[in-house]
Design an enzyme around this catalytic site. Structure first.
Site, PDB file in Angstrom:
ATOM      1  N   PHE A  16       0.851  -1.184   0.000  1.00 35.32           N
ATOM      2  CA  PHE A  16       0.000   0.000   0.000  1.00 35.32           C
ATOM      3  C   PHE A  16       0.892   1.241   0.000  1.00 35.32           C
ATOM      4  CE2 PHE A  16      -3.481  -2.768   1.805  1.00 35.32           C
ATOM      5  CZ  PHE A  16      -4.303  -2.639   0.692  1.00 35.32           C
ATOM      6  N   ASP A  17       1.228   1.670  -1.204  1.00 34.77           N
ATOM      7  CA  ASP A  17       2.128   2.801  -1.395  1.00 34.77           C
ATOM      8  C   ASP A  17       1.309   4.070  -1.663  1.00 34.77           C
ATOM      9  OD1 ASP A  17       4.526   4.177  -1.752  1.00 34.77           O
ATOM     10  OD2 ASP A  17       4.633   3.688  -3.892  1.00 34.77           O
ATOM     11  N   GLY A  18       1.862   5.216  -1.274  1.00 33.61           N
ATOM     12  CA  GLY A  18       1.243   6.494  -1.625  1.00 33.61           C
ATOM     13  C   GLY A  18       0.578   7.229  -0.490  1.00 33.61           C
ATOM     14  N   THR A 186      -0.400  -0.288  -4.879  1.00 29.95           N
ATOM     15  CA  THR A 186      -0.957   1.024  -5.189  1.00 29.95           C
ATOM     16  C   THR A 186       0.188   2.028  -5.342  1.00 29.95           C
ATOM     17  OG1 THR A 186      -1.137   1.718  -2.869  1.00 29.95           O
ATOM     18  CG2 THR A 186      -3.007   0.501  -3.800  1.00 29.95           C
TER      19      THR A 186
END
Length: 236
Positions: A16-18, A186
């Site tokens: 879960f990037d960002g 993501t």
């Protein structure tokens, strides 16, 4: 949703990037609460759709370069997330396992992790085994596994010719059965970022241009649908 139950991946890995970019775009200070809310949603979606195992990249070993203040912030909020959800883990039959270099954790985080792992490890038939990768790096995991096997070979415990995939898997900290069949990421980046390098060799990848806090069940279903439409012939 047009999905086939027998083609649901048994193990999903997720990055879960960002989260930081999403907060910055809104003019908000650094905060990992939205990140952990999405992780909670992800675990519940795995339960709902019959995924047996999941591994989430919480914090990489390389993220330690962000400095003490940033690291202690996420560790503190991770502690609260685990404490707040422990009863849910037990009720929902979620077995929680942490992988990564624990010597880098704060003492209080080590304590709550031990508490959560102890409280969830004895479930005879967990509905989900959820691995949290904290201060983890895939290449470091491969190196430590290689060192262990070299030491065993040097001591005469094992013959080098006897080392195979299964043997190597057994020395990896993140070794698990089944291995991840699907990776969801993501944030718009198209890379593994030193995540489960060994384990994701044959996985299907699904990249999303959205930021982590924007992830929804719809995105999860789209990832499952994309997975089921792929031809996994493993070179045959």
């Amino acid at each position: 949703e047009g999905l086939k139950k027998d083609l649901i991946p048994r193990h999903i890995a997720v990055i879960f990037d960002g989260n930081r970019r999403w907060l910055k775009a809104q003019g908000k200070p650094l905060d990992y609460v939205p990140f952990f809310q999405i992780n909670g949603l992800f675990a519940n979606l795995c339960l709902k759709w019959g995924v047996a195992a999941a591994t989430t990249f919480i914090y990489s070993y390389d993220n330690l370069q962000r400095g003490k203040e940033a690291t202690e912030l996420i560790f503190g909020q991770l502690e609260r997330f685990l404490e707040h959800n422990l009863e849910d883990f037990i009720r929902k039959k979620i077995k929680v396992v942490v992988i990564g270099e624990r010597k880098e954790y704060t003492k209080s985080l080590q304590d709550i992790i031990k508490q959560v792992e102890e409280a969830t490890k004895n479930e005879a038939k967990p509905k989900l085994e959820w691995r949290l990768a904290i201060c983890y790096a895939g290449t470091r995991d491969i190196l430590q596994a290689t060192r262990k096997l070299c030491e065993k070979a040097k001591a005469g415990v094992i013959e080098p010719s006897a080392i195979d995939m299964t043997t190597f898997d057994g020395e990896l900290e993140a070794g698990t059965v089944p291995t991840p069949e699907l990776l969801i990421r993501t944030g718009g980046e198209l890379r593994l970022s030193n995540y489960l390098v060994w384990h994701l060799a044959l996985a299907e990848y699904y990249f999303l241009p959205i930021q982590a806090p924007e992830f929804t069940e719809g995105h999860f279903i789209d990832a499952l649908r994309s997975f089921q439409q792929r031809d996994r012939n493993f070179g045959k």
